[in-house]
Motif scaffolding. Sequence first.
Motif, PDB file in Angstrom:
ATOM      1  N   GLN A 319       1.698   1.868  -2.127  1.00  0.00           N
ATOM      2  CA  GLN A 319       1.730   0.849  -3.186  1.00  0.00           C
ATOM      3  C   GLN A 319       1.886  -0.548  -2.592  1.00  0.00           C
ATOM      4  O   GLN A 319       1.183  -1.489  -2.987  1.00  0.00           O
ATOM      5  CB  GLN A 319       2.881   1.140  -4.144  1.00  0.00           C
ATOM      6  CG  GLN A 319       3.015   0.119  -5.277  1.00  0.00           C
ATOM      7  CD  GLN A 319       4.193   0.411  -6.180  1.00  0.00           C
ATOM      8  OE1 GLN A 319       4.752   1.508  -6.170  1.00  0.00           O
ATOM      9  NE2 GLN A 319       4.593  -0.573  -6.953  1.00  0.00           N
ATOM     10  N   LEU A 320       2.808  -0.688  -1.634  1.00  0.00           N
ATOM     11  CA  LEU A 320       3.034  -2.000  -1.028  1.00  0.00           C
ATOM     12  C   LEU A 320       1.825  -2.451  -0.216  1.00  0.00           C
ATOM     13  O   LEU A 320       1.513  -3.643  -0.172  1.00  0.00           O
ATOM     14  CB  LEU A 320       4.284  -1.950  -0.138  1.00  0.00           C
ATOM     15  CG  LEU A 320       5.612  -1.753  -0.881  1.00  0.00           C
ATOM     16  CD1 LEU A 320       6.765  -1.649   0.108  1.00  0.00           C
ATOM     17  CD2 LEU A 320       5.869  -2.887  -1.871  1.00  0.00           C
ATOM     18  N   TRP A 321       1.121  -1.496   0.402  1.00  0.00           N
ATOM     19  CA  TRP A 321      -0.077  -1.850   1.158  1.00  0.00           C
ATOM     20  C   TRP A 321      -1.134  -2.435   0.231  1.00  0.00           C
ATOM     21  O   TRP A 321      -1.780  -3.429   0.556  1.00  0.00           O
ATOM     22  CB  TRP A 321      -0.626  -0.622   1.879  1.00  0.00           C
ATOM     23  CG  TRP A 321      -1.768  -0.940   2.808  1.00  0.00           C
ATOM     24  CD1 TRP A 321      -1.690  -1.271   4.129  1.00  0.00           C
ATOM     25  CD2 TRP A 321      -3.167  -0.984   2.466  1.00  0.00           C
ATOM     26  NE1 TRP A 321      -2.950  -1.512   4.649  1.00  0.00           N
ATOM     27  CE2 TRP A 321      -3.870  -1.343   3.652  1.00  0.00           C
ATOM     28  CE3 TRP A 321      -3.892  -0.751   1.304  1.00  0.00           C
ATOM     29  CZ2 TRP A 321      -5.261  -1.463   3.689  1.00  0.00           C
ATOM     30  CZ3 TRP A 321      -5.268  -0.883   1.335  1.00  0.00           C
ATOM     31  CH2 TRP A 321      -5.950  -1.234   2.515  1.00  0.00           C
ATOM     32  N   HIS A 322      -1.291  -1.824  -0.942  1.00  0.00           N
ATOM     33  CA  HIS A 322      -2.285  -2.330  -1.905  1.00  0.00           C
ATOM     34  C   HIS A 322      -1.866  -3.696  -2.454  1.00  0.00           C
ATOM     35  O   HIS A 322      -2.725  -4.527  -2.758  1.00  0.00           O
ATOM     36  CB  HIS A 322      -2.494  -1.324  -3.037  1.00  0.00           C
ATOM     37  CG  HIS A 322      -3.511  -0.276  -2.716  1.00  0.00           C
ATOM     38  ND1 HIS A 322      -4.864  -0.534  -2.714  1.00  0.00           N
ATOM     39  CD2 HIS A 322      -3.376   1.018  -2.353  1.00  0.00           C
ATOM     40  CE1 HIS A 322      -5.526   0.575  -2.385  1.00  0.00           C
ATOM     41  NE2 HIS A 322      -4.642   1.515  -2.152  1.00  0.00           N
ATOM     42  N   GLU A 323      -0.559  -3.925  -2.589  1.00  0.00           N
ATOM     43  CA  GLU A 323      -0.105  -5.243  -3.044  1.00  0.00           C
ATOM     44  C   GLU A 323      -0.442  -6.311  -2.004  1.00  0.00           C
ATOM     45  O   GLU A 323      -0.750  -7.454  -2.355  1.00  0.00           O
ATOM     46  CB  GLU A 323       1.402  -5.212  -3.308  1.00  0.00           C
ATOM     47  CG  GLU A 323       1.780  -4.424  -4.558  1.00  0.00           C
ATOM     48  CD  GLU A 323       3.274  -4.376  -4.799  1.00  0.00           C
ATOM     49  OE1 GLU A 323       4.020  -5.067  -4.051  1.00  0.00           O
ATOM     50  OE2 GLU A 323       3.708  -3.642  -5.706  1.00  0.00           O
ATOM     51  N   ASP A 324      -0.373  -5.928  -0.731  1.00  0.00           N
ATOM     52  CA  ASP A 324      -0.718  -6.865   0.342  1.00  0.00           C
ATOM     53  C   ASP A 324      -2.226  -6.977   0.551  1.00  0.00           C
ATOM     54  O   ASP A 324      -2.698  -7.926   1.198  1.00  0.00           O
ATOM     55  CB  ASP A 324      -0.068  -6.417   1.657  1.00  0.00           C
ATOM     56  CG  ASP A 324       1.450  -6.558   1.628  1.00  0.00           C
ATOM     57  OD1 ASP A 324       1.944  -7.382   0.835  1.00  0.00           O
ATOM     58  OD2 ASP A 324       2.125  -5.833   2.388  1.00  0.00           O
ATOM     59  N   PRO A 326      -4.934  -6.820  -2.092  1.00  0.00           N
ATOM     60  CA  PRO A 326      -5.384  -6.684  -3.486  1.00  0.00           C
ATOM     61  C   PRO A 326      -6.886  -6.489  -3.642  1.00  0.00           C
ATOM     62  O   PRO A 326      -7.337  -6.029  -4.694  1.00  0.00           O
ATOM     63  CB  PRO A 326      -4.930  -8.006  -4.130  1.00  0.00           C
ATOM     64  CG  PRO A 326      -4.808  -8.967  -2.989  1.00  0.00           C
ATOM     65  CD  PRO A 326      -4.367  -8.152  -1.824  1.00  0.00           C
ATOM     66  N   HIS A 329      -9.486  -1.744  -3.893  1.00  0.00           N
ATOM     67  CA  HIS A 329      -9.100  -1.073  -5.143  1.00  0.00           C
ATOM     68  C   HIS A 329      -9.096   0.449  -5.013  1.00  0.00           C
ATOM     69  O   HIS A 329      -8.381   1.141  -5.726  1.00  0.00           O
ATOM     70  CB  HIS A 329     -10.047  -1.486  -6.273  1.00  0.00           C
ATOM     71  CG  HIS A 329     -10.028  -2.961  -6.540  1.00  0.00           C
ATOM     72  ND1 HIS A 329      -8.931  -3.609  -7.065  1.00  0.00           N
ATOM     73  CD2 HIS A 329     -10.969  -3.923  -6.329  1.00  0.00           C
ATOM     74  CE1 HIS A 329      -9.188  -4.905  -7.184  1.00  0.00           C
ATOM     75  NE2 HIS A 329     -10.420  -5.122  -6.737  1.00  0.00           N
TER      76      HIS A 329
END
Length: 443
Positions: A319-324, A326, A329
């Motif tokens: 989740q944090l990787w996807h926040e970093d 964006p 997808h």
Amino acid sequence: MQVTETLNEGLKRGYKMVLSAKELDDKVLAKLKEAQPEIEMKGFRKGKVPLPLLKKQFGARVLGEAMQEAVDGAMSKHFEDSGERPAAEPAVKMTNEDWKEGDDVEVEMSYEALPEIPELALDKIKLEKLVVKADDAAVDEALGNLASTAQDFKDRRKGSKAKDGDQVTFDFVGKVDGEAFEGGSAEDYPLVLGSNSFIPGYEEQLVGVKAGEEKDVTVSFPEDYQAEHLAGKEAVFSCTIKAVKEPVAAEINDELAQKFGAEDLEALKTQIRERLEMEYAGAARAIMKRGLLDALDKTVKFELPPTMVEMEAKQIAHQLWHEDNPDVHGHDHPEIEPTKEHTELAERRVKLGLVLAELGRVAEVQVSDAEMTQAVMEQARQYPGQEREFFEFVQSNPQMQQQLRAPIFEDKVVDHAFEQAKVTEKEISKDDLEKALEALEDE
């Protein structure tokens, strides 16, 4: 069925289960006898088909059912007798893969047991409940913001140029390849510049126009424009500007209050004050909840199921990787290895999740059908026009039901804990509440 323990290390469990060929055969015959009265077969009256013939005809089909029922029954009895609860669905596999009819059935079952949660003395936990009153300044500020959303427009001084945020009243005729197209013309159209009401690039070209001016606006329709005959094509809009108006906040009076459904200005102020204090109470609850979770984390210690922690850590890292990142997808990216910080956060989440679940179990906290229906309705509002399909999706999807039920359950358990804990109230200012909330978010 014979059950033998093969592993007992920490929370890890392993068992070998053996279903003898005779036990299995007896179960198959029992199922056939149960079905015998309803079976018809050529040459025999209903219910009179001999068992050997039934076994020859239907034995293979019944065999799998009997085997599954035996394993399920042995597992249920094991958990009932041991009092253990698996942290996740047990892994079950048949170990004698070359099995043939007449052989014993050998099955291996493994799982991680949920730990025993120590008894929790909630009445020993001390919590602070922050209380904030909505003062007149806060009400006036909110009232001003409300007035700005109900803004009016007044004519700018003659000859003034339109600015972003102004309302331009104009006539326009749109043409593609020199031909006017349906829906591309209007008269006395009021457009707020910067509202993004028109296709990209249109409104920006009207910034700087004056009343009485004529201007051609050239834009291209997006490639995915809903009208296929216009998609991707260049259009020229001949615009005649009739008025340029600047935004002005609505006057704060009884008329404004009535626009928002209140009887008069004082009634609107009361509503605003109540809404603000509800917002403050929500923020204060979040802060007190963190205090509760911190207290539980410090006072309760027990072994955690390793697989649960590992899965949670991977989910946090992902989740944090996807926040970093964006722009990514999908899941077509390198495998993300959890860090020490991810694992520590996972340990806290798993631990507190188990603690809250145990508190809820002991207190017999339940999520009612009415609460679930309300949660589904709130989610369904996010899909206007598709509410019925969303309801049907939730009804047929146990995982989605659990996702909706979990936060309701947690909130009810937290409320139960608040009732048992020693809570003292502390009145603070709105600014101090905001600082406390910021500190909470920064942790």
